[in-house]
Scaffold this motif. Sequence first.
Motif, PDB file in Angstrom:
ATOM      1  N   PRO A 102      44.061  34.709  34.076  1.00 42.57           N
ATOM      2  CA  PRO A 102      43.454  35.759  35.021  1.00 42.57           C
ATOM      3  C   PRO A 102      42.377  35.362  35.120  1.00 42.57           C
ATOM      4  CG  PRO A 102      45.201  36.427  33.724  1.00 42.57           C
ATOM      5  CD  PRO A 102      45.542  35.218  32.812  1.00 42.57           C
ATOM      6  N   ALA A 103      41.537  34.878  33.127  1.00 45.88           N
ATOM      7  CA  ALA A 103      39.815  35.351  33.645  1.00 45.88           C
ATOM      8  C   ALA A 103      39.175  33.682  34.321  1.00 45.88           C
ATOM      9  CB  ALA A 103      39.717  34.458  32.189  1.00 45.88           C
ATOM     10  N   VAL A 104      39.691  32.762  34.927  1.00 48.01           N
ATOM     11  CA  VAL A 104      40.288  31.587  35.707  1.00 48.01           C
ATOM     12  C   VAL A 104      40.090  32.403  37.059  1.00 48.01           C
ATOM     13  CG1 VAL A 104      40.727  29.647  36.939  1.00 48.01           C
ATOM     14  CG2 VAL A 104      40.372  30.261  34.216  1.00 48.01           C
ATOM     15  N   ILE A 105      41.508  32.914  37.253  1.00 46.53           N
ATOM     16  CA  ILE A 105      41.954  33.421  38.701  1.00 46.53           C
ATOM     17  C   ILE A 105      40.696  34.482  39.213  1.00 46.53           C
ATOM     18  CG2 ILE A 105      43.140  34.265  39.885  1.00 46.53           C
ATOM     19  CD1 ILE A 105      45.136  32.826  38.427  1.00 46.53           C
ATOM     20  N   ARG A 106      40.056  35.417  38.449  1.00 48.87           N
ATOM     21  CA  ARG A 106      38.775  36.018  39.070  1.00 48.87           C
ATOM     22  C   ARG A 106      37.485  35.455  39.456  1.00 48.87           C
ATOM     23  NH1 ARG A 106      41.900  39.262  34.768  1.00 48.87           N
ATOM     24  NH2 ARG A 106      42.342  41.406  36.001  1.00 48.87           N
ATOM     25  N   GLN A 107      37.428  34.632  39.079  1.00 46.30           N
ATOM     26  CA  GLN A 107      36.533  33.792  39.396  1.00 46.30           C
ATOM     27  C   GLN A 107      36.525  32.934  39.777  1.00 46.30           C
ATOM     28  OE1 GLN A 107      32.857  32.403  36.234  1.00 46.30           O
ATOM     29  NE2 GLN A 107      34.953  33.291  34.752  1.00 46.30           N
ATOM     30  N   CYS A 108      37.381  33.091  41.123  1.00 43.34           N
ATOM     31  CA  CYS A 108      37.696  32.227  42.267  1.00 43.34           C
ATOM     32  C   CYS A 108      38.724  32.436  43.351  1.00 43.34           C
ATOM     33  CB  CYS A 108      38.909  31.005  41.853  1.00 43.34           C
ATOM     34  SG  CYS A 108      38.260  29.638  40.284  1.00 43.34           S
ATOM     35  N   ASP A 109      37.951  32.111  44.358  1.00 49.04           N
ATOM     36  CA  ASP A 109      38.723  32.273  45.732  1.00 49.04           C
ATOM     37  C   ASP A 109      40.203  31.463  45.187  1.00 49.04           C
ATOM     38  OD1 ASP A 109      36.501  33.297  46.590  1.00 49.04           O
ATOM     39  OD2 ASP A 109      35.041  32.464  47.482  1.00 49.04           O
ATOM     40  N   ILE A 110      41.201  31.500  46.473  1.00 49.76           N
ATOM     41  CA  ILE A 110      42.719  31.075  46.870  1.00 49.76           C
ATOM     42  C   ILE A 110      42.827  30.031  47.589  1.00 49.76           C
ATOM     43  CG2 ILE A 110      44.459  31.348  45.831  1.00 49.76           C
ATOM     44  CD1 ILE A 110      43.792  34.205  44.223  1.00 49.76           C
ATOM     45  N   ASP A 111      42.664  29.142  47.657  1.00 49.87           N
ATOM     46  CA  ASP A 111      43.606  28.398  48.906  1.00 49.87           C
ATOM     47  C   ASP A 111      45.263  28.676  48.430  1.00 49.87           C
ATOM     48  OD1 ASP A 111      43.792  26.828  51.370  1.00 49.87           O
ATOM     49  OD2 ASP A 111      42.332  25.823  50.939  1.00 49.87           O
ATOM     50  N   LEU A 125      55.555  34.312  48.638  1.00 53.09           N
ATOM     51  CA  LEU A 125      54.716  33.623  47.190  1.00 53.09           C
ATOM     52  C   LEU A 125      54.916  34.936  46.139  1.00 53.09           C
ATOM     53  CD1 LEU A 125      51.556  32.564  49.348  1.00 53.09           C
ATOM     54  CD2 LEU A 125      52.985  31.213  48.504  1.00 53.09           C
ATOM     55  N   ARG A 126      54.850  34.619  44.880  1.00 56.76           N
ATOM     56  CA  ARG A 126      54.962  35.539  43.979  1.00 56.76           C
ATOM     57  C   ARG A 126      54.248  35.319  42.867  1.00 56.76           C
ATOM     58  NH1 ARG A 126      59.975  37.769  43.830  1.00 56.76           N
ATOM     59  NH2 ARG A 126      61.793  36.914  45.201  1.00 56.76           N
ATOM     60  N   VAL A 127      53.693  35.598  42.208  1.00 59.25           N
ATOM     61  CA  VAL A 127      52.619  35.229  40.515  1.00 59.25           C
ATOM     62  C   VAL A 127      52.806  36.407  39.516  1.00 59.25           C
ATOM     63  CG1 VAL A 127      50.255  34.898  42.264  1.00 59.25           C
ATOM     64  CG2 VAL A 127      51.619  37.239  41.347  1.00 59.25           C
ATOM     65  N   ASP A 128      52.507  35.474  38.131  1.00 62.84           N
ATOM     66  CA  ASP A 128      53.184  36.016  37.199  1.00 62.84           C
ATOM     67  C   ASP A 128      52.541  35.485  35.956  1.00 62.84           C
ATOM     68  OD1 ASP A 128      54.669  37.125  34.991  1.00 62.84           O
ATOM     69  OD2 ASP A 128      56.341  35.287  34.810  1.00 62.84           O
ATOM     70  N   THR A 129      50.855  35.773  36.157  1.00 59.10           N
ATOM     71  CA  THR A 129      49.726  35.523  36.029  1.00 59.10           C
ATOM     72  C   THR A 129      49.619  35.959  34.221  1.00 59.10           C
ATOM     73  OG1 THR A 129      48.016  37.303  35.941  1.00 59.10           O
ATOM     74  CG2 THR A 129      48.190  35.633  37.643  1.00 59.10           C
ATOM     75  N   GLY A 130      51.057  37.108  34.064  1.00 50.17           N
ATOM     76  CA  GLY A 130      50.916  37.946  32.452  1.00 50.17           C
ATOM     77  C   GLY A 130      49.645  39.300  32.102  1.00 50.17           C
ATOM     78  N   ASP A 131      49.186  38.985  33.571  1.00 52.11           N
ATOM     79  CA  ASP A 131      47.898  40.518  33.608  1.00 52.11           C
ATOM     80  C   ASP A 131      48.569  41.674  34.803  1.00 52.11           C
ATOM     81  OD1 ASP A 131      46.212  42.180  34.611  1.00 52.11           O
ATOM     82  OD2 ASP A 131      44.498  41.099  33.725  1.00 52.11           O
ATOM     83  N   ALA A 132      49.055  42.787  34.934  1.00 49.00           N
ATOM     84  CA  ALA A 132      49.508  43.354  35.746  1.00 49.00           C
ATOM     85  C   ALA A 132      48.749  43.860  36.514  1.00 49.00           C
ATOM     86  CB  ALA A 132      50.236  44.408  34.427  1.00 49.00           C
ATOM     87  N   ALA A 133      47.363  44.436  36.367  1.00 51.07           N
ATOM     88  CA  ALA A 133      46.451  44.509  36.597  1.00 51.07           C
ATOM     89  C   ALA A 133      46.130  43.294  38.288  1.00 51.07           C
ATOM     90  CB  ALA A 133      44.861  44.713  36.318  1.00 51.07           C
ATOM     91  N   LEU A 134      46.024  42.491  37.413  1.00 49.28           N
ATOM     92  CA  LEU A 134      45.774  40.940  38.213  1.00 49.28           C
ATOM     93  C   LEU A 134      47.054  40.640  39.229  1.00 49.28           C
ATOM     94  CD1 LEU A 134      44.149  39.118  39.688  1.00 49.28           C
ATOM     95  CD2 LEU A 134      44.787  37.281  37.099  1.00 49.28           C
ATOM     96  N   ASP A 135      48.012  40.987  38.735  1.00 48.15           N
ATOM     97  CA  ASP A 135      49.141  40.449  40.005  1.00 48.15           C
ATOM     98  C   ASP A 135      49.494  41.477  40.389  1.00 48.15           C
ATOM     99  OD1 ASP A 135      50.302  38.620  38.136  1.00 48.15           O
ATOM    100  OD2 ASP A 135      51.425  40.073  36.852  1.00 48.15           O
ATOM    101  N   GLU A 136      48.726  43.028  40.276  1.00 45.40           N
ATOM    102  CA  GLU A 136      48.797  44.084  41.223  1.00 45.40           C
ATOM    103  C   GLU A 136      47.982  43.435  42.620  1.00 45.40           C
ATOM    104  OE1 GLU A 136      50.316  46.933  43.848  1.00 45.40           O
ATOM    105  OE2 GLU A 136      51.376  46.123  41.668  1.00 45.40           O
ATOM    106  N   ALA A 137      46.216  43.283  42.037  1.00 46.64           N
ATOM    107  CA  ALA A 137      45.782  42.311  43.021  1.00 46.64           C
ATOM    108  C   ALA A 137      45.857  41.655  43.963  1.00 46.64           C
ATOM    109  CB  ALA A 137      44.512  42.456  41.544  1.00 46.64           C
ATOM    110  N   LEU A 138      46.422  40.619  43.145  1.00 45.75           N
ATOM    111  CA  LEU A 138      46.657  39.559  44.384  1.00 45.75           C
ATOM    112  C   LEU A 138      47.866  39.745  45.279  1.00 45.75           C
ATOM    113  CD1 LEU A 138      46.686  37.304  41.165  1.00 45.75           C
ATOM    114  CD2 LEU A 138      44.991  37.317  43.044  1.00 45.75           C
ATOM    115  N   LYS A 139      48.569  40.987  45.397  1.00 43.13           N
ATOM    116  CA  LYS A 139      49.944  41.193  46.127  1.00 43.13           C
ATOM    117  C   LYS A 139      49.097  41.303  47.479  1.00 43.13           C
ATOM    118  CE  LYS A 139      53.366  42.825  43.265  1.00 43.13           C
ATOM    119  NZ  LYS A 139      54.023  44.294  42.971  1.00 43.13           N
ATOM    120  N   GLY A 140      49.561  40.516  48.648  1.00 43.84           N
ATOM    121  CA  GLY A 140      49.228  40.905  49.953  1.00 43.84           C
ATOM    122  C   GLY A 140      49.531  39.642  51.077  1.00 43.84           C
TER     123      GLY A 140
END
Length: 354
Positions: A299-308, A322-337
């Motif tokens: 999560p700490a890395v993902i939050r500093q990056c754009d995603i391609d 697509l699916r995500v399972d980062t271990g951080d529920a708030a980040l998983d929710e933010a990544l949805k879309g």
Amino acid sequence: MRRIGVVVNPIAGMGGRVGLKGTDGAVERARELGAEPRAPTRARMAVESLAKHAPDTTILTASGEMGELTVSAAGFDPDIVYAAPPESNAADTCETVRRFIEEGVDLILFVGGDGTAVDVAETLTQLAADTPMLGVPAGVKIYSSVFAVSPAAAGRIAATYTRSEPNEVMDIDEAAYREGEVRAELKAVVNVPVADGLQSSKQLSSGTIETLVEGFVEDVDPAVTYVLGPGSTVGAIKDALGFDGSPLGVDVWRDGELLVKDAREQQLLDVLGERNQIVVSPIGGQGFIFGRGNHQLSPAVIRQCDIDVVGSRAKIDDIGVLRVDTGDAALDEALKGWYQVRVGRFERRMLKVV
């Protein structure tokens, strides 16, 4: 009232964020690199979800870190069927499963990766038991179709499923995996709950990616730090950029220079610049872009990056979402879309993280 046996592999997934791609035979090295236990948190998320959907469930478990601490923290008063040693191993998992069968549980909810799944499945096979099993994903490798897509989904499924059916348990050779080779093998066929929220077992990919790679290279920005994930699709991009990357690791490249090869989480955090872009390809048949085989992308890395996101047409057609399972529920929710997934030199397809 359902009786569920919960068993936790406390060291599952520890090798992920420090770049070991697994923990089998590498626990001490993972600890030397600063790895922290991942499974207990994942276990608690699953049991809390179970409590939400079925608070009257009776839970049986092993003592200490193999289940008791997690289950108690989630609000249950578990029945302890096995006294686990402080440093448990596969034999303790197997013995706990034997006790579950003796006690007549309705379901075995295990927390770990494919290695733990094999331990549970082989014990069930030896006992000729048809008790269903369900995995809470906590390991680095998650190839089998016995896992839920997330800890919360595992808890919900355990509480609400109404039938089970045979499914595959797979595992790979971790030593070969660390060297960049995937050797998957069918280990067992066991009963698994039938429900939405289970992942596929087969990590499939097909179709050409040459034009996809050409388009990516044409768009490279020398001011961007590229964090390139594992897999053959991104591996082709690494080749086109002119460096020998880690096939199953995460590499960092910027403006013609390989900054870090097979990076651990902390190395990624240390080398990120002002503009950073993670490049990942979804796992074929499953759709995961984070949380399966690339835990270094924390999560700490993902939050500093754009995603391609990149992938062959065949792979994208196969997975659907697509699916995500980062271990951080708030980040998983933010990544949805919705995401534009590069499938060719110019072509992109819209795919949703669910």
